[in-house]
Design an enzyme around this catalytic site. Sequence first.
Site, short mmCIF file in Angstrom:
data_model
loop_
_atom_site.label_atom_id
_atom_site.label_comp_id
_atom_site.label_asym_id
_atom_site.label_seq_id
_atom_site.Cartn_x
_atom_site.Cartn_y
_atom_site.Cartn_z
N SER A 181 8.74 -9.05 -4.71
CA SER A 181 8.22 -10.29 -4.11
C SER A 181 9.03 -11.51 -4.25
CB SER A 181 6.88 -10.35 -5.15
OG SER A 181 7.34 -10.39 -6.48
N HIS A 209 2.28 -7.26 -2.00
CA HIS A 209 2.66 -7.97 -0.61
C HIS A 209 3.00 -7.29 0.47
CE1 HIS A 209 3.88 -11.77 -2.57
NE2 HIS A 209 3.92 -11.14 -3.84
N LYS A 240 -4.06 -11.96 -1.88
CA LYS A 240 -2.98 -12.38 -0.98
C LYS A 240 -3.59 -12.32 0.28
CE LYS A 240 0.42 -11.78 -4.34
NZ LYS A 240 1.07 -10.88 -5.33
#
Length: 394
Positions: A181, A209, A240
């Site tokens: 990340s 991610h 996310k």
Amino acid sequence: MNKLAFIDQKLDDLKKQGVYRKLPINTKACANIIEFNGKEIVNLSANNYLGLATHPLVLKAAHDAIDKYGAGAGSVRTIVGNQDLLEELEAILAKFKNEEAVTVFQSGLNCNIGVIQALTDKGDLIISDELNHASIIDGVKLSKADKAVFKHSDMSDLRKILEEKRNSYQQVLIITDGVFSMDGDLANLPEIVKLAEEFNVLTYVDDAHGSGVLGKNGRGTVDHFHLHGRVDIIVGTLSKAVGAIGGYVCSKQNVKEWLLHRARPLLFSTALPPAAVGAAIQSIKLLLESDNLTKKLWSNAQYFKQGMKNLGFDIGHSETPITPVMIGDEALTMAFSKALLEEGVFVSGIVFPTVPKGKGRLRVMISASHTLVDLAYALDKFHKVGLRLGVIEN
Ligand SMILES: *Cc1c(COP(=O)(O)O)cnc(C)c1O
């Protein structure tokens, strides 16, 4: 006597290092444009990769879930918090990820806190990439297993550890982020999986991610590398790209059943609120239907990265829409971030202890929700501040 004076001292230290901060207060939704103190700001720091946090259908699904199921789940999953909506979310996630079973947790962090200690025990070994996310590091600390760390994405170091230690342990678990990340680089999953098969050890990929970003329709890093069926545990987040909150674990059915008995966040913390579950189901439906948002995300990222390169910035070696802008010095990093904010652009400065000392950076998170106008505006401000602070020339 002030028993907490030592905290004042610590805070003073942060101030001296130029890294003390107050939290900015956003008075709008987390979208491409946010609002601080009544001023509109281009938001380059959200993990809302696809803009789903404010998608009208996702909002409607959240409202509908509240109407039917209430504001809170009222219980941990393992007592009476297991609403059918959660089961529906698990089923659609399993379909989306192409995996046998999915277990939903309250967050990605909760997955790592719960799953690693449930899977490993005394007599086992966990091997972790040195740049793994903080929630993995904390999850590993909670396990009774022995621990080893391999140099970031260094496959010969990983092999060396396996050769030296494999035979001294029962279960061995290799854990890695799918997408790292802070730098936006990918784990070398094909090689990790090969090594795991050669040494007969388990693999665990935290793809927080990668989901919604990589692979077909955003199915994630494992799909990107065509490794379906060869990774034992895949963790993802609903916080996310999916735009809500929550975490999930893909595994075989027997692992799921074990987690429902032994993963402590499922036993000791209340289940996700229905609004989050409803929203996540709708987001996954949108991802299954179309890859428009994922495509837009990548074209935005390409536009922004090219612009930054043209301006002469060092944007590291990211392979994803995460764009680190390498600054180095901690105080300069924070000064750059502050100056951008004054110009109407929010980019968080990332410094020690999140990244090593001297590796301060601004971390730009591109989203499908950005317009080209937003991105051109941000590039212009990067140019202006970069010149003023001497980070770039002309
Ligand atoms: C963000 C992140 C998490 C935490 O996810 P939440 O759902 O926000 O708790 C876990 N692992 C990695 C690799 C992350 O980037």
